[in-house]
Design a protein around this motif. Structure first.
Motif, PDB file in Angstrom:
ATOM      1  N   CYS A 465      57.358 -63.182  29.862  1.00 54.06           N
ATOM      2  CA  CYS A 465      56.791 -63.223  31.014  1.00 54.06           C
ATOM      3  C   CYS A 465      57.259 -61.498  31.409  1.00 54.06           C
ATOM      4  O   CYS A 465      58.436 -60.955  31.673  1.00 54.06           O
ATOM      5  CB  CYS A 465      57.641 -64.066  32.191  1.00 54.06           C
ATOM      6  N   ALA A 466      56.157 -60.836  31.827  1.00 49.03           N
ATOM      7  CA  ALA A 466      56.309 -59.367  31.934  1.00 49.03           C
ATOM      8  C   ALA A 466      57.028 -58.974  33.441  1.00 49.03           C
ATOM      9  O   ALA A 466      57.904 -57.887  33.344  1.00 49.03           O
ATOM     10  CB  ALA A 466      54.796 -58.741  32.106  1.00 49.03           C
ATOM     11  N   ILE A 467      56.673 -59.880  34.439  1.00 46.25           N
ATOM     12  CA  ILE A 467      57.673 -59.776  35.678  1.00 46.25           C
ATOM     13  C   ILE A 467      59.109 -60.022  35.496  1.00 46.25           C
ATOM     14  O   ILE A 467      59.877 -59.283  36.056  1.00 46.25           O
ATOM     15  CB  ILE A 467      57.206 -60.552  36.678  1.00 46.25           C
ATOM     16  N   GLU A 471      61.910 -57.337  35.727  1.00 47.45           N
ATOM     17  CA  GLU A 471      63.361 -57.471  36.696  1.00 47.45           C
ATOM     18  C   GLU A 471      64.461 -57.108  35.905  1.00 47.45           C
ATOM     19  O   GLU A 471      65.397 -56.809  36.412  1.00 47.45           O
ATOM     20  CB  GLU A 471      63.136 -58.862  37.054  1.00 47.45           C
ATOM     21  N   LEU A 472      64.402 -57.545  34.603  1.00 50.43           N
ATOM     22  CA  LEU A 472      65.892 -57.029  33.959  1.00 50.43           C
ATOM     23  C   LEU A 472      65.846 -55.538  33.859  1.00 50.43           C
ATOM     24  O   LEU A 472      67.032 -55.140  33.845  1.00 50.43           O
ATOM     25  CB  LEU A 472      65.633 -57.779  32.665  1.00 50.43           C
ATOM     26  N   ARG A 640      64.457 -53.438  27.215  1.00 48.90           N
ATOM     27  CA  ARG A 640      63.905 -54.735  27.875  1.00 48.90           C
ATOM     28  C   ARG A 640      62.533 -54.777  27.802  1.00 48.90           C
ATOM     29  O   ARG A 640      62.155 -56.037  27.754  1.00 48.90           O
ATOM     30  CB  ARG A 640      64.266 -54.549  29.404  1.00 48.90           C
ATOM     31  N   TRP A 641      61.721 -53.801  27.497  1.00 45.23           N
ATOM     32  CA  TRP A 641      60.496 -53.912  27.274  1.00 45.23           C
ATOM     33  C   TRP A 641      60.028 -53.975  25.865  1.00 45.23           C
ATOM     34  O   TRP A 641      58.757 -54.140  25.584  1.00 45.23           O
ATOM     35  CB  TRP A 641      59.706 -52.777  28.046  1.00 45.23           C
ATOM     36  N   PRO A 643      60.248 -56.375  23.586  1.00 43.59           N
ATOM     37  CA  PRO A 643      59.424 -57.474  23.156  1.00 43.59           C
ATOM     38  C   PRO A 643      57.792 -57.405  23.593  1.00 43.59           C
ATOM     39  O   PRO A 643      57.079 -57.883  23.193  1.00 43.59           O
ATOM     40  CB  PRO A 643      60.066 -58.639  23.748  1.00 43.59           C
ATOM     41  N   LEU A 644      57.657 -56.693  24.683  1.00 43.97           N
ATOM     42  CA  LEU A 644      56.100 -56.655  25.210  1.00 43.97           C
ATOM     43  C   LEU A 644      55.600 -55.366  24.606  1.00 43.97           C
ATOM     44  O   LEU A 644      54.393 -55.476  24.066  1.00 43.97           O
ATOM     45  CB  LEU A 644      56.189 -56.262  26.508  1.00 43.97           C
ATOM     46  N   PHE A 645      56.057 -54.453  24.083  1.00 43.73           N
ATOM     47  CA  PHE A 645      55.464 -53.138  23.571  1.00 43.73           C
ATOM     48  C   PHE A 645      54.918 -53.430  22.172  1.00 43.73           C
ATOM     49  O   PHE A 645      54.050 -53.109  21.705  1.00 43.73           O
ATOM     50  CB  PHE A 645      56.348 -51.900  23.389  1.00 43.73           C
ATOM     51  N   HIS A 646      55.625 -54.506  21.462  1.00 41.22           N
ATOM     52  CA  HIS A 646      55.339 -54.910  20.066  1.00 41.22           C
ATOM     53  C   HIS A 646      54.574 -56.305  19.952  1.00 41.22           C
ATOM     54  O   HIS A 646      54.568 -56.547  18.914  1.00 41.22           O
ATOM     55  CB  HIS A 646      56.612 -54.802  19.252  1.00 41.22           C
TER      56      HIS A 646
END
Length: 877
Positions: A465-467, A471-472, A640-641, A643-646
């Motif tokens: 979850c991006a939110i 938050e982290l 923290r980001w 996992p989302l960037f890749h």
């Protein structure tokens, strides 16, 4: 224009249509050109977009639609008044002292009505009142005459009109094959409705002849009366026919069972069952209403009554902002006096099931779109007031979000295998071919469960979850030394004010115009930074508060040690400089949360990667490209980001979004290309279509064929990316299919608010299967109505609505440190080891030097090496 030969009062509907025949039964709409059969009333229904009998006019102006709706409502009210007057005149016969004469008068009045003296001889009153047969909820007309109806459940096309179709649903043998797939509640409702339409049953049951007539006279139970009324007049239109509420005594019913009454023909009986008839008891009730109506009811009386109800039942006061509450008040006012509230059994029984049926009807529309766009499963994890870990499962697609189910995950939230089995079962329920991604929190347990799911299901993704990831990021930001110091001081201010009732009232009444300092957001740490921004917005008000006579003349608060320290912080220029510096550093990340969670109709997946890249670059720019200043923020973001960037879905959505792809600063990095290739392989199971889609990528990259037309270029940033591909990707159908399935999703699993846990708490207390089934239905309806309201407000752009009343349970969960002092802080205060206290006693020069040293200025070169935004941080003193 008015039809030829019209005289007297001209119906306003003729301004928008032209009669096509001499009888004026066919009217052509001036806006869409459709020829509507049924006269001017049917044209007005067409313009007012009243469902059921005629198709909508999508091209008529909004003011025309509203005017026609008002006209239809006025017509219905006049009809009610005329029926009330006729009902009162007819009920006057009950005053006769002779029972035989009274019975004779009642039969004569009944005979007059059944012969059509009141305009009911051909059923035109029923149609013109906006009544829609309940059978149309379960079928679709296949021709203009509505003689062929397609069943929504078994897809069989039934010939013979709506009555034959209802025989199909009610499984009545003889004339049509029964529907074996219709739900049980539909079967029961339609069968009950058919009792009053089949002449054969009334002939075979003479003792129940009066029971077939809905005079509203047979039963003394108001629940049964309400049941019967709603079966005959299903409330799918606002223009509902008003019925009387009279009842007969047993003696009157016996007289109506006489031979004279049985001689009435079946056709007349069928028409006359809609006529209100009043007994002496109902006449007394009407007099009571009349006597009450003489008293003028003020707005204060109404609002006071609503307030008493909310406080008596314990409903949160923010319920007054509900769209459904406002609609309820509006409809009650339109209904007029005499409305009888249904019983609690009716609300928890049939009405609840009808609401479930309504929800499932628009869920069928959602499902029909999954073939093209796919759907996302959202696992929203939160803690209820009892401390239990709950997981709410929602399904999202471009049409909307709906609630599927919820579980108590207290025992399985730490077990990856159990979570995997739960997610896997949910994918089976939805259909693996429909699911594009499963979104959960980014914890180690959920990551393990997601990897197990991806290993078993080869055509979908697990995504964090991006939110939650953002938050982290904010949580780690708040642990940076100069950020945590600023937050602690701000928390001391709000704790002091909100724990002094007189001071809070003084602030809201004289300085902040009733506004609160606390601003809850979607997550806890996001709420902390939004509240810090609120303090910055009310900087002048807070300074005025602590310089006002009310504060200075206070005997205890202003002279206490805590009060003097809070006053010194509020009046300190350095404190506000720190607040402004922290807010500017954190604002780009807060914007990412706002874009993802409050983007309205715009789906967040196509923009998430771009948002996060822009946030990183904005933080770097804010700190004037000084790595020592933006470095701590960047390290948190990358950790923290990452996992989302890749993640393949995020980078592929960035690639397929034309608003980003054709920009000069588009970053065609290697991870973006790899993500696109992986998404095509995983989301396209057919190998031939995969190869074709990969070969079509150069056409999109170089803007060839339909991608390079003027209209495609002009709508790259105007249209939603998924809609843009459906419009301009027709020359690359295989690539279009993959792109649409990637771009049509959200990247957040946050869909429920914590206060929705009320039904989950009730569910945990139910032991019987019946109780669990009932509360499960309540939860299903409650969640979906809340989601529906949230989507409606987003689509209607409810941005100017008043700020909601603070929910104290929500504040305790999201902003505990801003209201109550923690045990650790209390111990530090007792031992005199609180760092904030020591810093408050230092002079301003030492504070400024320490502030800039912490923010990156470690060279000690004085003013030339201060923070680049020092000029912007100038105080307003």
């Amino acid at each position: 224009m008015a039809p030829p030969g019209s005289i007297g009062v001209v119906d306003p509907g003729w301004e928008h249509g032209v009669a096509q025949d001499l009888r004026k039964k066919k009217v052509k709409c001036n806006y869409c050109g459709k020829i509507v059969s049924g006269g001017i009333y049917r044209l007005k229904q067409h313009l007012a977009r009243v469902s059921g009998e005629v198709t909508y006019c999508d091209k008529s102006p909004e003011e025309v639609c509203m005017r026609m709706k008002e006209n239809l409502v006025r017509s219905t009210k006049k009809l009610r008044q005329s029926e009330d007057n006729s009902g009162q005149s007819c009920s006057s016969f009950h005053q006769s002292n002779n029972d035989d004469e009274a019975d004779e008068e009642e039969r004569r009045c009944w005979s007059i009505r059944s012969k059509g003296k009141l305009g009911l001889s051909d059923g035109s009153l029923l149609r013109s009142s906006g009544y829609i047969d309940p059978g149309w909820e379960h079928g679709i007309a296949q021709d203009e005459r509505k003689k062929k109806v397609k069943c929504n459940y078994c897809n069989k096309i039934v010939s013979g009109g709506i009555n034959r179709f209802k025989q199909h649903l009610a499984r009545i043998p003889g004339e049509v094959a029964p529907c074996k797939t219709a739900p049980e509640e539909v079967y029961v409702k339609i069968k009950e409705n058919m009792k009053w339409h089949r002449a054969g049953k009334r002939q075979n049951r003479p003792d129940d002849e009066m029971g077939a007539l809905t005079f509203r006279t047979v039963s003394q139970d108001p629940d049964q009366e309400e049941d019967r009324e709603d079966h005959d007049f299903y409330p799918t239109s606002q223009d509902r026919l008003m019925l009387g509420n009279g009842r007969f005594s047993k003696d009157k019913r016996k007289s109506f069972d006489s031979t004279n009454m049985r001689s009435v023909s079946e056709a007349k009986t069928k028409r006359a069952r809609m006529i209100p008839f009043q007994s002496p008891s109902s006449s007394k009730q009407r007099k009571l209403y009349s006597s009450c109506s003489n008293r003028v009811v003020s707005r204060k009386d109404v609002t006071s009554s609503i307030s008493k109800f909310l406080h008596h039942v314990g409903v949160p006061t923010e319920a007054a902002n509900s769209l459904y509450f406002q609609k309820m008040i509006e409809l009650i006012g339109m209904y007029g006096e005499g409305f009888v509230v249904p019983s609690s059994q009716l609300f928890s029984g049939r009405l609840l099931q009808e609401e479930m049926s309504t929800i499932k009807s628009y869920l069928r529309e959602y499902r029909s779109s999954w073939v093209v766009t796919g759907c996302s499963i959202m696992a929203d994890t939160w803690t209820n007031t009892e401390g239990k870990k709950m997981i709410s499962f929602l399904v999202s697609c471009p049409r909307g979000v709906y609630f599927h189910s919820s579980i108590d995950a207290t025992d399985i939230v730490e077990d990856a295998l159990s979570l995997f089995k739960c997610l896997d079962k949910l994918v089976d329920d939805i259909g693996e071919e429909n699911v594009v991604q499963v979104i959960t929190q980014n914890t180690a347990i959920f990551r393990s469960a997601g990897k197990l799911l991806e290993e078993k299901r080869k055509n979908l993704y697990w995504t964090p979850c991006a939110i939650h990831c953002t938050e982290l990021v904010l949580e780690d930001f708040s642990k940076l030394e100069f950020v945590s110091e600023c937050l602690e001081k701000a928390q001391r201010i709000t704790r002091f004010i909100y724990n002094q009732t007189w001071l809070l009232n003084l602030m809201k009444n004289e300085f902040t115009q009733g506004l609160d300092l606390l601003r809850p957001a979607v997550m806890r740490h996001a709420s902390g930074f939004t509240t810090l921004q609120s303090l910055m917005d009310h900087k002048a008000s807070l300074r005025g508060l602590f310089q006002s006579d009310g504060w200075i003349l206070s005997q205890t608060a202003a002279k206490s040690e805590e009060g003097r320290e809070v006053e010194k912080m509020v009046l300190s220029a350095v404190f506000w400089k720190k607040v402004q510096y922290v807010l500017k550093s954190v604002d780009p990340v807060m914007q990412v949360i706002h874009m993802i969670n409050d983007g309205g109709d715009r789906l967040s997946m196509p923009y998430a990667y771009g948002y996060m890249c822009c946030a990183k670059m904005a933080i770097k720019s804010i700190h004037s490209d000084d790595a020592r200043k933006y470095g701590p923020f960047w390290r948190v973001i990358e950790y923290r980001w990452n996992p989302l960037f890749h993640h393949p879905l995020y980078v592929a959505a960035y690639f397929f979004n034309p608003a980003y792809k054709y920009r000069p600063d588009f970053m065609a990095q290697s991870e973006v290309v790899r993500g696109v290739n992986e998404c095509i392989v995983r989301l396209e199971p057919d190998n031939t279509r995969r190869i074709t889609a990969l070969m079509q990528i150069p056409d999109y990259t170089c803007a060839k064929a339909d991608f390079g037309t003027d209209i495609a270029i002009g709508t790259r940033t105007e249209l939603d990316p998924s809609a843009w591909w459906q419009q301009h990707g027709i020359s690359c159908l295989e690539l279009q299919r993959v792109a649409v399935r990637i771009l049509s999703h959200t990247c957040s699993s946050v869909g429920c608010e914590p206060k929705w846990s009320v039904y989950d708490q009730v569910n945990s207390q139910c032991q019987s299967q019946f109780g669990k089934k009932s509360t499960k239905d309540l939860t299903y309806v409650h969640y979906n109505l809340r989601l529906r309201e949230k989507q409606l407000k987003q689509r209607l752009h409810y941005e100017d609505e008043p700020p909601p009343t603070l929910n104290h349970a929500l504040l305790d969960r999201l902003l505990p440190d801003w209201l109550v002092t923690s045990e650790k802080e209390e111990e530090e205060a007792l031992h005199g080891e609180d760092r904030a206290e020591k810093e408050d006693h230092e002079d301003d020069e030492e504070e400024e030097e320490k502030f800039y040293m912490e923010s990156g200025n470690v060279d000690g070169e004085g003013e030339d090496n201060l923070d680049p935004y020092d000029d912007d941080l100038s105080d307003d003193d």
